[in-house]
Enzyme design. Structure first.
Site, short mmCIF file in Angstrom:
data_model
loop_
_atom_site.label_atom_id
_atom_site.label_comp_id
_atom_site.label_asym_id
_atom_site.label_seq_id
_atom_site.Cartn_x
_atom_site.Cartn_y
_atom_site.Cartn_z
N ASP A 242 1.03 -1.22 0.08
CA ASP A 242 -0.04 -0.14 0.00
C ASP A 242 0.80 1.16 0.03
O ASP A 242 2.25 1.21 0.17
CB ASP A 242 -0.96 -0.13 1.18
CG ASP A 242 -2.09 0.69 0.85
OD1 ASP A 242 -2.23 1.60 -0.07
OD2 ASP A 242 -2.99 0.68 1.59
N GLU A 449 -17.13 9.89 5.16
CA GLU A 449 -16.83 8.39 5.42
C GLU A 449 -15.89 8.30 4.26
O GLU A 449 -16.18 8.56 2.75
CB GLU A 449 -18.04 7.74 5.50
CG GLU A 449 -18.98 7.80 4.07
CD GLU A 449 -19.90 6.56 4.33
OE1 GLU A 449 -19.80 5.72 5.37
OE2 GLU A 449 -20.93 6.45 3.63
#
Length: 692
Positions: A242, A449
């Site tokens: 990542d 979110e």
């Protein structure tokens, strides 16, 4: 001719031949996501970083499909595969155009870092809407379909999919760079790993991306346990960190002392590609003897193998002729509309829907998400050449008068900085009082979110503090319901939301993509029946959930939770009444008969659940099959649905998966076989006893 250009050789043979022509310094440079050109070998620069979670992302204009959680709500693997195909064709079309200009910038390659197949175990996780929900079986099936759509079945890969984030990763976002997720062997095998295994073994996913967090003490991008799983499953692609996760080894996890040690640890464990900058220290690690030339060569071969599988060094590929006009084509927009329609979930309806245009002459469309493009997009999205907001879709479809008011800010106490609190409430109430019915568009968007660090995250690094609407919207809802007018609540959000105040109908529409407004209007006015199903459990109260940092599955998801449930996994109403009338099981196949006893044509989702009576089984039951169907009023049909043999297995506390029981109950219905689901739908599942 150079051996690596020989298209008659295998991808591995070509990759090894190519890498063996490089110096070790050149090999090391190719392990960066922004790999430089090797002009002496005729190898162009390549940027590995591209996104395509629900349409090609961050690369300008593209078809914006429903967010991944919405795609999951369709329970339609063929449609999800089509979504992947659209993403890959548009990526190829753009790649072809970019290549003609020599443009090899970020978000312009063919390695698409999607899908996100993490398990949405906690509704507070901001990135949950990137996933296919809480169930490992549904996640596996949707993930496989999307990978198959992205990669195709041609001589070369259309694009290279990437399963992320391997493996136990679902918040909290604010802690992800330092967090150590503790997961038991049972939870790993039962919940967190199955989708990754399925995408590798059954869909041949080309890439796997590690996660930021540690897993049981090991950093996910250099975990011996996780890397051993990839080897066990026969993974034959490339592994990427990542982005800047390897930096976390020394900066946050404190398991190494410096970037040289971090680079060595990741490369030695099997991380081939660094999304970030830490692999600029690979040669320093080589000089210090922390890695050897074989580590560098192995990683470089894997990366070149993927580029060869994409046809990058071939004289021509079958995809070179995909024109730029393939981007945002009318056909792709039709699929975007279908994705939006199938994703929307009708949670409540007292009979007001579909709207009767003979009785309603004036509609009030109220709320901060009424005319919001952000409410259509979600995150990791492209830019549509045209959006249809909820307001615009209703205005286009409805022949009567539409009164509009924003009503309130998405989360602030006023819409204008110079105004008093609640500056749009009176307008909203006036609009409601002058209408025959109200469409109240509330919810969230990716500023509330999403991923930690995304531009605009306002609270909790993208996670949700609770399951309620923002206070500004709660007040608006209270005021509008207080007018006494019929109210249809439309909630756009990527996760479980408890709107708390009862209205006449409630639609949860996720982030439905560029055609979301058209889809909503078609459902509101009965042009199509809603047919989406919840891919996650909607809970009543976040305070009753386990701690966010607790990765145990106890009291989480429909397989383990017994209380605090507002709307169950798999639930969703239609405008008709479809029931399953019979179920037979034979040789891993369920034969289900379904009948439409209502008066409207509708699509539905037949769902299979299995109850295992062995001691190692999950407490409730597990999804083990599903099929989207369509029935005319009065029509009755039988369907054959596969039941995978794996569904008869359970997992012991030490992580061993096998058949522990000889007695099972198989259920078929349009919902789960639990009391709440059956009360909400007004239907019951049929069942069959199975003895092995």
């Amino acid at each position: 001719m150079k051996k690596f250009l020989d298209e008659d050789l295998s991808a591995m043979e070509r990759a090894e031949a190519l890498v063996d022509e490089m110096t070790v310094e050149e090999q090391a440079m190719q392990l960066r996501y922004d790999a430089p050109a090797l002009k002496r070998l005729g190898i162009p620069a390549y940027n590995w970083w591209n996104e395509g979670l629900h349409g090609l992302a961050r690369s300008g204009t593209a078809t914006v499909l429903a967010q991944a959680i919405g795609l999951a709500a369709t329970f339609d693997t063929e449609l999800v595969k089509k979504a992947g195909e659209i993403t890959s064709f548009e990526a190829r079309a753009k790649y072809n155009a970019y290549q003609s200009f020599g443009d090899t910038d970020i978000y312009k390659g063919l390695t698409v870092w999607a899908p996100n197949i993490n398990i949405f175990r906690d509704p507070r996780w901001g990135r949950g809407h990137e996933t296919y929900g809480e169930d490992p079986y549904l996640t596996s099936e949707m993930g496989k379909a999307y990978v198959e759509g992205l990669q195709g079945d041609g001589k070369v890969l259309r694009t290279a999919a990437c399963a992320k984030h391997f493996a136990v990763h679902s918040g909290p976002e604010a802690l992800r760079h330092e967090f150590d997720a503790k997961a038991s062997p049972k939870d790993l095998e039962e919940t967190y790993l199955p989708a990754f295994e399925a995408l590798i073994k059954e869909a041949g996913v080309e890439g796997v991306m590690g996660a930021y967090n540690r897993l049981n003490g090991e950093p996910s991008c250099a975990s011996d346990f996780l890397m051993s799983k990839l080897e066990e499953w026969g993974f034959d692609g490339y592994f990427v960190s990542d982005c800047w996760a390897i930096n976390d080894f020394h900066e946050h996890h404190k398991i190494t002392s410096n970037p040289v040690e971090s680079a060595a640890m990741a490369l030695g464990a099997g991380c081939d590609l660094n999304c970030g900058c830490t692999y600029s220290y690979v040669l320093a690690a080589l000089e210090r003897g922390l890695v050897d030339g074989n580590d560098i060569r192995r990683a470089c071969v894997r990366l070149m193998k993927t580029r060869i599988r994409l046809g990058m060094f071939d004289e021509k590929t079958e995809f070179d002729g995909i024109p730029y006009s393939a981007v945002s084509s009318p056909e792709n927009k039709e699929t975007a509309l279908k994705c939006a329609e199938e994703s929307m979930v009708l949670l409540k309806n007292n009979g007001i829907l579909p709207l009767d245009e003979n009785k309603i002459k004036t509609l009030a469309v109220i709320g901060p998400n009424s005319d919001s493009r952000a409410a259509l997009e979600g995150n990791y999205c492209g830019t549509a050449d045209r959006y249809v907001t909820f307001l615009e879709g209703i205005e286009d479809r409805f022949s009567g008068r539409v009164l509009y008011s924003q009503g309130c800010h998405l989360y602030k106490d006023r819409t204008s900085g110079l105004a008093a609190k609640g500056d749009r409430y009176s307008e909203a109430v006036a609009a409601a009082e002058n209408a025959d019915a109200v469409i109240l568009c509330v919810g969230l968007d990716a500023t509330l979110e999403g991923e930690e660090g995304d531009t605009g995250n306002e609270f909790s690094s993208g996670d949700k503090a609770d399951l309620r609407l923002p206070e500004s919207q709660r007040k608006l809802l209270e005021l509008i319901v207080g007018t006494g007018k019929p109210v249809i609540t439309v909630c756009a959000a990527g996760s479980s939301v408890n709107t708390e105040i009862e209205t006449d109908a409630l639609l949860h529409v996720w982030y439905p993509g560029q055609e979301g407004g058209t889809a909503l209007a078609r459902i509101l006015f009965g042009d199509v029946s809603p047919s989406g199903k919840l891919p996650v459990t909607f809970y009543e109260d976040a305070a009753k959930l386990p701690e966010f940092t607790d990765y145990s599955m106890k009291n989480r998801t429909y397989r383990y939770a017994r209380e605090n449930i507002l709307y169950p996994f798999g639930y969703g109403l239609t405008y008709s009444e479809v029931v399953c009338t019979s179920l037979e099981y034979c040789d891993y196949t369920a034969k289900v008969t379904a009948e439409n006893r209502g008066c409207r044509y509708t699509e539905e989702v037949v769902q299979l659940y299995i109850k295992d009576y062995g001691e190692n089984a999950v407490p409730n039951h597990s999804l083990c099959g599903f099929m989207r169907i369509a029935l005319k009023p009065g029509e009755k049909r039988s369907y054959s649905i596969p039941v995978p043999p794996k569904c008869f297995t359970a997992v012991s506390e030490d992580g061993e998966r096998k058949i522990y029981s000889d007695r099972f109950t198989l259920y078929a219905g349009v919902c789960q076989p639990d009391g709440l689901s059956e009360r909400l739908t007004g239907t019951r599942c049929v069942s069959a006893e199975i003895v092995l």
